[in-house]
Design a protein around this motif. Structure first.
Motif, PDB file in Angstrom:
ATOM      1  N   LYS A  65       0.848  -1.203   0.000  1.00 35.31           N
ATOM      2  CA  LYS A  65       0.000   0.000   0.000  1.00 35.31           C
ATOM      3  C   LYS A  65       0.878   1.246   0.000  1.00 35.31           C
ATOM      4  O   LYS A  65       2.045   1.216   0.370  1.00 35.31           O
ATOM      5  CB  LYS A  65      -0.877   0.000   1.247  1.00 35.31           C
ATOM      6  N   ASP A  66       0.275   2.340  -0.405  1.00 33.66           N
ATOM      7  CA  ASP A  66       1.018   3.604  -0.394  1.00 33.66           C
ATOM      8  C   ASP A  66       0.764   4.345   0.897  1.00 33.66           C
ATOM      9  O   ASP A  66      -0.358   4.320   1.422  1.00 33.66           O
ATOM     10  CB  ASP A  66       0.540   4.502  -1.559  1.00 33.66           C
ATOM     11  N   ILE A  67       1.786   4.997   1.398  1.00 30.44           N
ATOM     12  CA  ILE A  67       1.579   5.952   2.492  1.00 30.44           C
ATOM     13  C   ILE A  67       2.164   7.280   2.046  1.00 30.44           C
ATOM     14  O   ILE A  67       3.078   7.330   1.214  1.00 30.44           O
ATOM     15  CB  ILE A  67       2.222   5.490   3.823  1.00 30.44           C
ATOM     16  N   ILE A  68       1.590   8.352   2.546  1.00 31.40           N
ATOM     17  CA  ILE A  68       2.101   9.684   2.184  1.00 31.40           C
ATOM     18  C   ILE A  68       2.653  10.313   3.440  1.00 31.40           C
ATOM     19  O   ILE A  68       1.965  10.391   4.463  1.00 31.40           O
ATOM     20  CB  ILE A  68       0.972  10.553   1.616  1.00 31.40           C
ATOM     21  N   ILE A  69       3.911  10.737   3.369  1.00 30.57           N
ATOM     22  CA  ILE A  69       4.440  11.451   4.519  1.00 30.57           C
ATOM     23  C   ILE A  69       4.410  12.941   4.236  1.00 30.57           C
ATOM     24  O   ILE A  69       4.661  13.377   3.110  1.00 30.57           O
ATOM     25  CB  ILE A  69       5.863  10.971   4.908  1.00 30.57           C
ATOM     26  N   LYS A  70       4.058  13.672   5.283  1.00 33.32           N
ATOM     27  CA  LYS A  70       3.977  15.130   5.147  1.00 33.32           C
ATOM     28  C   LYS A  70       5.020  15.745   6.059  1.00 33.32           C
ATOM     29  O   LYS A  70       5.134  15.362   7.216  1.00 33.32           O
ATOM     30  CB  LYS A  70       2.578  15.584   5.573  1.00 33.32           C
ATOM     31  N   TYR A  71       5.793  16.682   5.511  1.00 35.88           N
ATOM     32  CA  TYR A  71       6.827  17.306   6.332  1.00 35.88           C
ATOM     33  C   TYR A  71       6.896  18.788   6.006  1.00 35.88           C
ATOM     34  O   TYR A  71       6.343  19.243   5.015  1.00 35.88           O
ATOM     35  CB  TYR A  71       8.181  16.602   6.163  1.00 35.88           C
ATOM     36  N   THR A  73       5.770   3.680  -1.183  1.00 38.08           N
ATOM     37  CA  THR A  73       5.089   2.379  -1.173  1.00 38.08           C
ATOM     38  C   THR A  73       5.750   1.476  -0.131  1.00 38.08           C
ATOM     39  O   THR A  73       6.979   1.361  -0.105  1.00 38.08           O
ATOM     40  CB  THR A  73       5.182   1.699  -2.558  1.00 38.08           C
ATOM     41  N   VAL A  74       4.940   0.865   0.717  1.00 41.91           N
ATOM     42  CA  VAL A  74       5.487  -0.045   1.733  1.00 41.91           C
ATOM     43  C   VAL A  74       5.868  -1.352   1.047  1.00 41.91           C
ATOM     44  O   VAL A  74       5.027  -2.017   0.439  1.00 41.91           O
ATOM     45  CB  VAL A  74       4.446  -0.318   2.846  1.00 41.91           C
ATOM     46  N   ILE A  75       7.161  -1.704   1.161  1.00 39.24           N
ATOM     47  CA  ILE A  75       7.630  -2.929   0.476  1.00 39.24           C
ATOM     48  C   ILE A  75       7.890  -4.080   1.464  1.00 39.24           C
ATOM     49  O   ILE A  75       7.856  -5.248   1.093  1.00 39.24           O
ATOM     50  CB  ILE A  75       8.903  -2.680  -0.352  1.00 39.24           C
ATOM     51  N   GLY A  76       8.103  -3.724   2.711  1.00 35.00           N
ATOM     52  CA  GLY A  76       8.405  -4.811   3.635  1.00 35.00           C
ATOM     53  C   GLY A  76       8.286  -4.352   5.082  1.00 35.00           C
ATOM     54  O   GLY A  76       8.156  -3.154   5.356  1.00 35.00           O
ATOM     55  N   ILE A  77       8.293  -5.323   5.980  1.00 36.97           N
ATOM     56  CA  ILE A  77       8.229  -5.005   7.409  1.00 36.97           C
ATOM     57  C   ILE A  77       9.396  -5.679   8.139  1.00 36.97           C
ATOM     58  O   ILE A  77       9.938  -6.674   7.679  1.00 36.97           O
ATOM     59  CB  ILE A  77       6.903  -5.459   8.062  1.00 36.97           C
ATOM     60  N   TYR A  78       9.799  -5.088   9.279  1.00 39.37           N
ATOM     61  CA  TYR A  78      10.858  -5.679  10.114  1.00 39.37           C
ATOM     62  C   TYR A  78      10.338  -5.745  11.544  1.00 39.37           C
ATOM     63  O   TYR A  78       9.372  -5.075  11.911  1.00 39.37           O
ATOM     64  CB  TYR A  78      12.148  -4.820  10.037  1.00 39.37           C
ATOM     65  N   ASN A  79      11.002  -6.561  12.350  1.00 34.78           N
ATOM     66  CA  ASN A  79      10.591  -6.728  13.744  1.00 34.78           C
ATOM     67  C   ASN A  79      11.354  -5.728  14.601  1.00 34.78           C
ATOM     68  O   ASN A  79      12.573  -5.775  14.686  1.00 34.78           O
ATOM     69  CB  ASN A  79      10.894  -8.160  14.202  1.00 34.78           C
ATOM     70  N   GLN A  80      10.618  -4.816  15.217  1.00 32.18           N
ATOM     71  CA  GLN A  80      11.330  -3.759  15.940  1.00 32.18           C
ATOM     72  C   GLN A  80      12.024  -4.262  17.205  1.00 32.18           C
ATOM     73  O   GLN A  80      13.022  -3.712  17.625  1.00 32.18           O
ATOM     74  CB  GLN A  80      10.430  -2.559  16.278  1.00 32.18           C
ATOM     75  N   ASP A  81      11.501  -5.350  17.816  1.00 24.93           N
ATOM     76  CA  ASP A  81      12.172  -5.879  19.003  1.00 24.93           C
ATOM     77  C   ASP A  81      13.533  -6.455  18.640  1.00 24.93           C
ATOM     78  O   ASP A  81      14.535  -6.192  19.302  1.00 24.93           O
ATOM     79  CB  ASP A  81      11.325  -6.980  19.650  1.00 24.93           C
TER      80      ASP A  81
END
Lengths: 420, 223
Positions: free
Chosen positions: A169-175, A196-204
């Motif tokens: 999915k797409d996310i839009i960052i605003k700065y 575009t979100v391509i992947g996830i990682y484990n923050q722990d």
């Protein structure tokens, strides 16, 4: 007496005192199992902690900021000569302390994030989806558990959403860039960037915070450029040159040595600052305690096995005296005892390792800390631990029995018979 | 070669709690094969010490001991062990069997250290020995499952395992009843008749009827 006779006599001796033999095997095995488990768990725990620290790039990042106006290329060239540095990134491409707002579809409503530069060589471990490709832009990697609101406002962990649902999915960052000319912060210009979100990682596992996101170095560079080029400062503001670099070290354990090397390199020309220091005090304390416990357990195991072996030798004084009376030489008696101990020690070792493996399977399968994979219970049994276990189960009984027998064999058969 | 045990000027002393005890004093004796010797004396006279020295289970303080013409007084422990294995069969009052081995295994035990007996011969020889003492049907039994007389006969069979020339027995019937005592004495007499030198320490007067020679010991000296 040949070796087969020796083995046969040893076997006969053991066969006819099964209760004693089983007790000895159980004692030795338990001592070895307890020792192996304590040392292996320590190993596993430390390995997990080290891995987690290493996965988080910020724990491996050192900022090198020049005190004077100087060429960035020159700094990069010098820094690259220091060993254990895998990449040098210009300051403006790596990290920004600028607040970012995140707007998206109806899933993420005003979530706040911090962003960090990465690429195909330096990125967190991906658990689902994929990592960066070479020279890829307009993509991002997000944490496995994502907080959809502002992190500072009444954080509630039950609101965490599954980062998997955002892959693709797409996310839009605003700065924003700001105007400080009146001495107060005012928004100067707003910017948006679609990723575009391509992947996830484990923050722990990466020892990261909630909502730490990774974008490409190029994207980071353009965001920082947008902000800095459109920021209006007051007349008295001195803007830093921004010619610094970030050096990425290969492993967290080498950070201190690289920091020292960089300080030596620059003399007073550079400031060298470790970006984030993992709090390893707890880990080091646990390590020391575990090592002490393991040593104490090993000592207790040694003592127990030695006492058991000596007791067994003393109980067999009568037999030894009888064997001497009928013509056995001291050397032959020692060989029979040695063979018995080899058999008992080997069986104890096999039982101990088998028990350890079973316990490991049970721990991994049935007892898992579901909150944090970092602390997933399991054992890390390496070759050194196996060798130490072998020494405890095999060599300790052999040596203690040998020493005890020396004292016994000095006596005459008649006195040994009388001591029964 | 004449097979014999010769003791010359045998002297043995012990030191117990700083007190010197003379167990053997100037003893000269000769023991030949084919004869039954009995050593008798009161308790503490030194007869057990004498037989232990003859059997190389203890060392002389002074004097010489010859077995088959060889001076064994100053041999190493290993050399003495070899002679005990080849030439001497010892029978103890308390039988001194290995409680963890059955009757057959006890008799076979000395054969493991005798390279002259082949592995395949051991079981057969041990079985024959037990049969000669009427114990073939008890060969799988452990010492605790046998009577005193049976245990002592097994001990004698074990003493004969390596076919020694000398059988030394220290109070072999001390723990036996009269019936078993007779069986043991008859057995030992037969061994002497078959060419062995049998030397027995005993305070039992009945044994004199079996002996070719009786030696009296008093205060460590031959009377």
């Amino acid at each position: 007496m040949n070796i087969l006779d020796c083995i046969f006599l040893s076997y006969m001796n053991l066969k006819n005192r099964k209760k004693n033999v089983y007790t000895t095997i159980i004692l030795i095995s338990l001592a070895v199992v307890i020792f192996v488990i304590s040392l292996s768990y320590t190993n596993k725990f430390l390995e997990s902690m080290e891995k987690a620290i290493n996965k988080n790039i910020s724990y491996r990042t050192i900022a090198v900021i020049p005190n004077y106006e100087t060429s960035q290329e020159e700094i990069i060239k010098k820094v690259l000569n220091v060993s254990n540095i895998v990449k040098v990134v210009p300051q403006k491409e790596y990290y920004t302390a600028v607040d970012i707002e995140n707007i998206d579809n109806n899933l993420l409503d005003n979530a706040s994030v911090s962003i960090q530069g990465a690429n195909e060589d330096i990125q967190p471990s991906i658990i689902e989806g994929r990592g960066f490709y070479k020279n890829e832009n307009d993509v991002c990697i997000i944490p496995e558990k994502f907080y959809p609101y502002n992190l500072d406002e009444n954080f509630n962990s039950e609101d965490l959403i599954d980062g998997k649902t955002l892959i693709g999915k797409d996310i839009i960052i605003k700065y924003y860039s700001y105007d400080y000319s009146d001495g107060i912060q005012k928004v100067n210009q707003a910017f948006e960037k679609k990723l575009t979100v391509i992947g996830i990682y484990n923050q722990d596992e990466n020892m990261a915070e909630y909502n730490d996101c990774y974008i490409s170095f190029n994207d980071m560079s353009s965001i920082i450029s947008d902000i800095k080029e459109n920021t209006v400062y007051s007349e008295n503001t001195i803007v830093a040159g921004g010619n610094g670099v970030f050096a990425i070290v290969d492993e967290a354990k080498n950070v201190k040595s690289v920091e020292s090397a960089l300080k030596e390199l620059g003399n007073d020309d550079y400031r060298v600052i470790i970006r984030s220091v993992a709090n390893t005090e707890l880990m080091e304390s646990i390590q020391i305690v575990c090592v002490i416990v393991s040593i104490v357990l090993m000592f207790i195991a040694f003592v127990n096995i030695t006492i058991s072996t000596i007791k067994s030798a003393i109980e067999r004084k009568y037999e030894i005296g009888m064997q001497k009376a009928i013509g056995f030489k001291n050397r032959q008696i020692q060989w029979i005892t040695f063979t018995e101990n080899i058999i008992i020690g080997s069986l104890s070792y096999i039982v101990a390792i088998a028990l350890t493996v079973i316990i490991n399977i049970i721990l991994k399968k049935y007892i898992i800390d579901t909150n944090s994979q970092l602390y997933q219970i399991g054992l890390n049994i390496d070759i050194i631990i196996c060798l130490i276990a072998l020494i405890i189960s095999l060599i300790v009984p052999i040596i203690s029995s040998f020493i005890c027998n020396i004292a016994i064999l000095k006596k005459t058969p008649v006195s040994l018979n009388k001591e029964r | 070669m004449i097979k014999s045990i010769i003791l010359k000027n045998g002297y043995k002393e012990f030191v117990l709690k700083n007190e010197k005890i003379i167990a053997m004093d100037n003893v000269n004796l000769e023991f030949k094969t084919g004869k039954f010797y009995v050593i008798m004396g009161h308790s503490g006279s030194g007869k057990s010490t004498l037989i232990q020295i003859l059997g190389l289970l203890d060392n002389l303080t002074k004097g010489e001991l010859f077995i088959n013409g060889k001076d064994v007084s100053n041999l190493t422990e290993n050399e003495k062990a070899d002679i005990r294995m080849q030439e001497i069969g010892f029978v103890f009052q308390s039988f001194y069997l290995n409680p963890r081995l059955n009757a057959l295994e006890n008799v076979m035990l000395p054969m493991y250290i005798n390279s002259k007996i082949e592995k395949k011969e051991r079981k057969e020889k041990a079985t024959k020995l037990l049969s000669s003492f009427g114990l073939e049907n008890r060969k799988k039994h452990y010492p605790k499952e046998l009577s005193g007389g049976e245990q002592q006969r097994i001990a004698i069979a074990r003493a004969l395992a390596n076919d020694p020339n000398f059988i030394l027995a220290d109070e072999p019937t001390g723990n036996l009843d009269i019936k078993n005592e007779k069986i043991v004495f008859d057995t030992l007499r037969n061994l002497a008749d078959n060419g062995k030198s049998v030397i027995v320490v005993s305070h039992n007067e009945n044994i004199k009827n079996y002996a070719d020679e009786v030696i009296y010991i008093e205060n460590g000296k031959v009377r």
